[in-house]
Design an enzyme around this catalytic site. Structure first.
Site, PDB file in Angstrom:
ATOM      1  N   THR A 198       7.571  47.699 -37.759  1.00 56.55           N
ATOM      2  CA  THR A 198       8.075  48.802 -36.970  1.00 56.55           C
ATOM      3  C   THR A 198       8.170  48.461 -35.407  1.00 56.55           C
ATOM      4  O   THR A 198       8.697  49.207 -34.426  1.00 56.55           O
ATOM      5  CB  THR A 198       7.330  49.918 -36.960  1.00 56.55           C
ATOM      6  OG1 THR A 198       5.788  49.727 -36.710  1.00 56.55           O
ATOM      7  CG2 THR A 198       7.630  50.689 -38.494  1.00 56.55           C
ATOM      8  N   CYS A 223       6.789  32.418 -27.173  1.00 57.51           N
ATOM      9  CA  CYS A 223       8.236  32.481 -26.825  1.00 57.51           C
ATOM     10  C   CYS A 223       8.597  31.535 -25.725  1.00 57.51           C
ATOM     11  O   CYS A 223       9.734  30.762 -25.843  1.00 57.51           O
ATOM     12  CB  CYS A 223       8.530  33.812 -26.533  1.00 57.51           C
ATOM     13  SG  CYS A 223       7.465  34.729 -25.482  1.00 57.51           S
ATOM     14  N   GLN A 241       9.825  35.563 -17.187  1.00 63.58           N
ATOM     15  CA  GLN A 241       9.757  35.994 -18.607  1.00 63.58           C
ATOM     16  C   GLN A 241      10.096  37.674 -18.625  1.00 63.58           C
ATOM     17  O   GLN A 241       9.737  38.298 -18.006  1.00 63.58           O
ATOM     18  CB  GLN A 241       8.295  35.873 -19.157  1.00 63.58           C
ATOM     19  CG  GLN A 241       7.730  34.465 -19.308  1.00 63.58           C
ATOM     20  CD  GLN A 241       6.656  34.163 -20.166  1.00 63.58           C
ATOM     21  OE1 GLN A 241       5.919  33.276 -19.693  1.00 63.58           O
ATOM     22  NE2 GLN A 241       6.282  34.906 -21.242  1.00 63.58           N
ATOM     23  N   SER A 253      10.664  42.454 -22.937  1.00 64.16           N
ATOM     24  CA  SER A 253      10.485  42.778 -24.197  1.00 64.16           C
ATOM     25  C   SER A 253       9.475  41.792 -24.516  1.00 64.16           C
ATOM     26  O   SER A 253       8.982  41.878 -25.765  1.00 64.16           O
ATOM     27  CB  SER A 253      12.063  42.323 -24.855  1.00 64.16           C
ATOM     28  OG  SER A 253      12.343  40.990 -24.571  1.00 64.16           O
ATOM     29  N   GLY A 254       9.142  40.572 -24.008  1.00 64.73           N
ATOM     30  CA  GLY A 254       8.205  39.817 -24.639  1.00 64.73           C
ATOM     31  C   GLY A 254       6.777  40.593 -24.824  1.00 64.73           C
ATOM     32  O   GLY A 254       5.769  39.926 -25.551  1.00 64.73           O
ATOM     33  N   GLU A 295      -0.722  33.231 -21.239  1.00 59.09           N
ATOM     34  CA  GLU A 295       0.329  32.554 -21.423  1.00 59.09           C
ATOM     35  C   GLU A 295       0.442  31.219 -20.937  1.00 59.09           C
ATOM     36  O   GLU A 295       0.854  30.281 -21.697  1.00 59.09           O
ATOM     37  CB  GLU A 295       1.600  33.432 -20.754  1.00 59.09           C
ATOM     38  CG  GLU A 295       2.761  33.185 -21.269  1.00 59.09           C
ATOM     39  CD  GLU A 295       3.269  33.932 -22.628  1.00 59.09           C
ATOM     40  OE1 GLU A 295       4.279  33.824 -22.896  1.00 59.09           O
ATOM     41  OE2 GLU A 295       2.237  34.705 -23.086  1.00 59.09           O
ATOM     42  N   LYS A 342      -1.267  28.999 -23.617  1.00 60.97           N
ATOM     43  CA  LYS A 342      -0.478  28.786 -24.712  1.00 60.97           C
ATOM     44  C   LYS A 342       0.595  27.678 -24.419  1.00 60.97           C
ATOM     45  O   LYS A 342       0.704  26.692 -25.407  1.00 60.97           O
ATOM     46  CB  LYS A 342       0.157  30.311 -25.131  1.00 60.97           C
ATOM     47  CG  LYS A 342      -0.920  30.968 -25.731  1.00 60.97           C
ATOM     48  CD  LYS A 342      -0.111  32.511 -25.940  1.00 60.97           C
ATOM     49  CE  LYS A 342      -1.412  33.488 -26.390  1.00 60.97           C
ATOM     50  NZ  LYS A 342      -0.487  34.804 -26.763  1.00 60.97           N
ATOM     51  N   HIS A 395      14.003  34.441 -21.597  1.00 62.41           N
ATOM     52  CA  HIS A 395      13.008  34.083 -20.791  1.00 62.41           C
ATOM     53  C   HIS A 395      13.733  32.699 -20.119  1.00 62.41           C
ATOM     54  O   HIS A 395      14.329  32.052 -20.719  1.00 62.41           O
ATOM     55  CB  HIS A 395      11.834  33.309 -21.500  1.00 62.41           C
ATOM     56  CG  HIS A 395      10.689  34.430 -22.050  1.00 62.41           C
ATOM     57  ND1 HIS A 395      10.775  35.898 -21.647  1.00 62.41           N
ATOM     58  CD2 HIS A 395       9.911  34.339 -22.902  1.00 62.41           C
ATOM     59  CE1 HIS A 395      10.064  36.440 -22.436  1.00 62.41           C
ATOM     60  NE2 HIS A 395       9.217  35.670 -23.122  1.00 62.41           N
ATOM     61  N   THR A 432      12.833  37.202 -28.275  1.00 61.61           N
ATOM     62  CA  THR A 432      12.557  37.858 -29.471  1.00 61.61           C
ATOM     63  C   THR A 432      13.200  37.251 -30.339  1.00 61.61           C
ATOM     64  O   THR A 432      12.901  37.515 -31.675  1.00 61.61           O
ATOM     65  CB  THR A 432      12.686  39.252 -29.285  1.00 61.61           C
ATOM     66  OG1 THR A 432      14.138  39.681 -29.079  1.00 61.61           O
ATOM     67  CG2 THR A 432      11.880  39.835 -28.218  1.00 61.61           C
TER      68      THR A 432
END
Length: 338
Positions: free
Chosen positions: A10, A147, A173, A176-177, A199, A202, A239, A317
């Site tokens: 969801t 992403c 970015q 929506s991330g 971030e 990563k 992004h 996304t």
């Protein structure tokens, strides 16, 4: 058909998974899981559909299940859109139950035996699946990167045969991330937020693993350094990255590499015609104009110039999350791991 499910169906990435899988030619989407408050409801009643694609009515009557091993143990493969806090143990338990896991979560990306894969870049890293299966289970975990990492490494792939000594990147970015509820409106309107938790680490660590070498038993990290600075900007999807390279090549050599680049394989349903495209206009790529190229799976590169510097942009996304995981699963099937 391969029977699949989505964990966390969801949320923002979960909805992207459902959109991409609802009419997939290889995968039969039959199980959707979410929190206890959604379990027992039909998916159409449980989800607040927020994507710019129409709600897929073919999955509307699927009854949402609790997110646990018992809900998915009869499937061949699950796609995980879970937060890392839930994914760490649950994805391990599901793989030990004999189910393959393609995960968008960060929990297992840096595990020694877990492939961190961008299919066009390092498909050979799927060899780590054999090491996971040495434990006796048919299940395994394969992850896709962060992403922003996906956008940057995809953009580096056509030029990686040149000697790269260091990479520096500044990201812009999309909101929506952070998920549907991730950034408060009063925080992001008329603003740039110069910090996204974890971030930068990563991007630095994942890039070295993805672009490293698989020697049959382990991944040997890429030898170059990576330095990242990450920022949230008021863009919905897409992004954008400014990248500086220490690389032994000229601007024209790099542009020709981009112009002539073709992915090393073809025929996967989610794969775009062009995984990376060079845009030669001086003001491109731009998220609003270019994020949906290749149905959101194409990374756009532009402004390749002396320095060496360039701009890369991709849909976070789709190419950067759910689409990346679905493409990983298609690669897994094509390599006969399922």
């Amino acid at each position: 058909m391969i029977n699949v499910g989505v964990l966390g169906a969801t949320g923002a990435v979960g909805q992207r998974f459902v959109q991409l899988l609802a009419s997939h030619p290889w995968f039969n989407l039959q199980t959707l899981t979410a929190s206890e408050r959604s379990a027992g409801k039909s998916y159409r009643d449980a989800v607040n559909w927020r994507l710019d694609e129409p709600f897929p009515e073919s999955v509307g009557d699927i009854v949402v299940k609790n997110t646990d091993v018992n809900s998915v143990k009869d499937l061949d493969l699950v796609f995980s859109a879970l937060p890392a806090s839930l994914a760490t143990n649950l994805e391990t338990d599901i793989s030990r139950a004999g189910v393959a896991v393609c995960s968008n979560a960060s929990s297992h990306r840096m595990d020694e035996k877990v492939p961190l894969v961008i299919p066009e870049v390092n498909p050979d890293h799927l060899g780590l699946i054999d090491l996971q299966r040495d434990s006796g289970s048919d299940g395994f975990i394969v992850t896709n990167p962060n992403c922003s990492t996906i956008v940057m490494v995809s953009a580096l792939n056509p030029i990686k045969h040149h000697e790269i000594s260091d990479i520096r990147v500044a990201t812009m970015q999309a909101i929506s991330g952070a998920g549907f509820e991730g950034v408060a409106a009063m925080s992001i309107y008329d603003n740039v937020i110069p910090f996204i938790g974890s971030e930068e680490e990563k991007m630095e660590n994942e890039t070295q693993k993805i672009m490293g070498t698989f020697d049959g038993s382990q991944i040997i990290s890429a030898p170059f350094s990576v330095s990242a600075s990450c920022h949230r900007v008021p863009v919905i999807d897409g992004h954008t990255l400014a990248v500086w390279l220490g690389v032994n090549a000229s601007v024209e050599e790099l542009k020709n590499d981009y112009r002539n680049y073709r992915a090393p394989f073809s025929g996967l349903p989610t794969q775009p015609d062009k995984s990376v495209i060079l845009l030669e206009q001086e003001d491109r790529p731009q998220p609003r104009l270019d994020r949906n190229r290749g149905r959101g799976m194409t990374v756009s590169v532009g402004r390749v110039r002396e320095g060496i510097r360039f701009i890369a942009m991709g849909h976070n996304t789709i190419r950067g999350a759910a689409g990346a995981s679905v493409l990983n699963a298609e690669l897994i099937v094509s390599k006969k791991y399922l």
